[in-house]
Design a protein around this motif. Structure first.
Motif, PDB file in Angstrom:
ATOM      1  N   HIS A  99      27.557  36.761  67.476  1.00 12.36           N
ATOM      2  CA  HIS A  99      28.694  37.497  66.938  1.00 12.36           C
ATOM      3  C   HIS A  99      29.923  36.597  66.840  1.00 12.36           C
ATOM      4  O   HIS A  99      30.695  36.685  65.866  1.00 12.36           O
ATOM      5  CB  HIS A  99      28.991  38.701  67.831  1.00 12.36           C
ATOM      6  N   ARG A 100      30.168  35.704  67.772  1.00 12.93           N
ATOM      7  CA  ARG A 100      31.290  34.779  67.725  1.00 12.93           C
ATOM      8  C   ARG A 100      31.130  33.788  66.578  1.00 12.93           C
ATOM      9  O   ARG A 100      32.104  33.438  65.899  1.00 12.93           O
ATOM     10  CB  ARG A 100      31.407  34.044  69.043  1.00 12.93           C
TER      11      ARG A 100
ATOM     12  N   GLN B 249      29.595  34.262  63.763  1.00 11.01           N
ATOM     13  CA  GLN B 249      29.856  34.961  62.504  1.00 11.01           C
ATOM     14  C   GLN B 249      31.353  35.139  62.279  1.00 11.01           C
ATOM     15  O   GLN B 249      31.824  35.118  61.141  1.00 11.01           O
ATOM     16  CB  GLN B 249      29.151  36.324  62.502  1.00 11.01           C
ATOM     17  N   ARG B 250      32.158  35.285  63.306  1.00 10.89           N
ATOM     18  CA  ARG B 250      33.607  35.420  63.153  1.00 10.89           C
ATOM     19  C   ARG B 250      34.283  34.079  62.831  1.00 10.89           C
ATOM     20  O   ARG B 250      35.275  34.041  62.142  1.00 10.89           O
ATOM     21  CB  ARG B 250      34.201  36.034  64.428  1.00 10.89           C
ATOM     22  N   LYS B 251      33.742  32.973  63.335  1.00  6.49           N
ATOM     23  CA  LYS B 251      34.340  31.646  63.131  1.00  6.49           C
ATOM     24  C   LYS B 251      34.047  31.130  61.714  1.00  6.49           C
ATOM     25  O   LYS B 251      34.830  30.349  61.158  1.00  6.49           O
ATOM     26  CB  LYS B 251      33.837  30.644  64.155  1.00  6.49           C
ATOM     27  N   GLN B 252      32.943  31.456  61.147  1.00  5.12           N
ATOM     28  CA  GLN B 252      32.590  30.922  59.810  1.00  5.12           C
ATOM     29  C   GLN B 252      33.601  31.328  58.727  1.00  5.12           C
ATOM     30  O   GLN B 252      34.052  30.493  57.942  1.00  5.12           O
ATOM     31  CB  GLN B 252      31.174  31.387  59.417  1.00  5.12           C
TER      32      GLN B 252
ATOM     33  N   THR C 221      36.842  31.923  58.996  1.00  6.29           N
ATOM     34  CA  THR C 221      38.096  31.223  59.303  1.00  6.29           C
ATOM     35  C   THR C 221      37.981  29.744  58.925  1.00  6.29           C
ATOM     36  O   THR C 221      38.923  29.135  58.394  1.00  6.29           O
ATOM     37  CB  THR C 221      38.452  31.352  60.769  1.00  6.29           C
TER      38      THR C 221
END
Length: 304
Positions: free
Chosen positions: A293-294, A296-299, A301
């Protein structure tokens, strides 16, 4: 002369007074004697009337007592008798044969039988359910007890007189009701009336058949007593008969509950066996899910 006349007048007056006194006394005595006679007659009549008064209701009371004595009929009691008997002996087969003959001599019969034998084929136990006339129940118990050594006996009596009288009364009322319905059937004119009366007539006939079946069952139970005889070999404990299986709604409910508890027990066992693996899987899977999940959030940005 004047003196003589005066004396004569005095004597005449005295005689008249004496005669009137005697007459009065005679009348008084007559009335006094008549009065007691009348009084005695009145007392006699009063006495006879007073004596007749308590005797008058005596006859109806006697009639009532006689009527009450004849109005109380003797009611025959309806008794259901059951019992069990255990007898020990050297030869079970011989005791069984004698028991069957003894029951046949009392106009009884063997309702059911369960026997067992050893590997050599010798009969070692016998369980017999016997039906004997109720009036011969005590005689049957005594004759069967004489086959060997009596180990156990149990007797029970149930009074069902009220049930028998109630069923007989209901049957009589139901038959009278059916006669009235049949009379109404002959007077029905329309189709709706005929259908209604036929439906009610069918229902009441069914109720009558149920009452007749109940009456027959009660008659069989009161006419024939049930005696369970257990014959066992000497020195060996009697074998207990297996309890009869339940039937109907209670049997289905009991079977469904047993199935539910069995399924629940199996599921609980499976969950208990899998629980350690589920805990280990959760320990490994939860960190991986969070890490993914982390990422997927960084990609997004990084693309900006």
């Amino acid at each position: 002369m004047g003196r003589i006349r005066a004396v004569t007048a005095v004597l005449a007056t005295a005689g008249i007074v004496l005669l009137s006194g005697c007459g009065a006394s005679g009348n008084d005595s007559g009335t006094s004697e008549a009065a007691p006679a009348q009084k005695q007659g009145a007392e006699a009549s009063d006495g006879s009337a007073s004596n007749a008064k308590p005797q008058a209701p005596a006859q109806p009371q006697a009639g009532k007592s006689q009527a009450s004595g004849t109005d109380d009929p003797t009611l025959t009691r309806a008794i259901i008798k059951t019992g069990s008997l255990t007898v020990e002996g050297d030869d079970v087969a011989d005791m069984r044969q004698k028991a069957v003959l003894a029951i046949a001599g009392l106009d009884g019969q063997v309702s059911s039988e369960d026997t067992g034998s050893d590997p050599d084929g010798k009969v070692t136990r016998a369980n017999l359910v016997l039906k004997v006339p109720t009036k011969s129940f005590e005689t049957a118990v005594q004759r069967l007890s004489d086959l060997g050594k009596r180990l156990q006996i149990h007797q029970e009596s149930t009074d069902v007189t009220e049930q028998v009288v109630d069923v007989a009364s209901r049957i009589e009322s139901q038959r009278a009701s059916l006669e009235r319905m049949r009379a109404l059937m002959t007077k029905a004119n329309t189709i709706a009336e005929i259908v209604s009366v036929e439906s009610e007539l069918t229902r009441r006939e069914s109720d009558l058949e149920a009452l007749l079946a109940k009456q027959k069952n009660l008659s069989l139970q009161t006419d024939l007593a049930t005696l369970t005889l257990t014959l066992t070999e000497k020195g060996k404990p009697p074998v207990q008969t297996e309890p009869t299986q339940d039937k109907g709604f209670l049997a289905g409910l009991k079977g469904g509950w047993n199935a539910f508890t069995a399924v629940f027990s199996a599921l609980a066992t499976a969950v208990g066996a899998m629980l350690p693996f589920l805990v280990l899987l959760a320990i490994i899977a939860v960190p991986l899910w969070r890490f993914r999940h982390r990422l997927q959030r960084k990609q997004p940005t990084a693309g900006q």
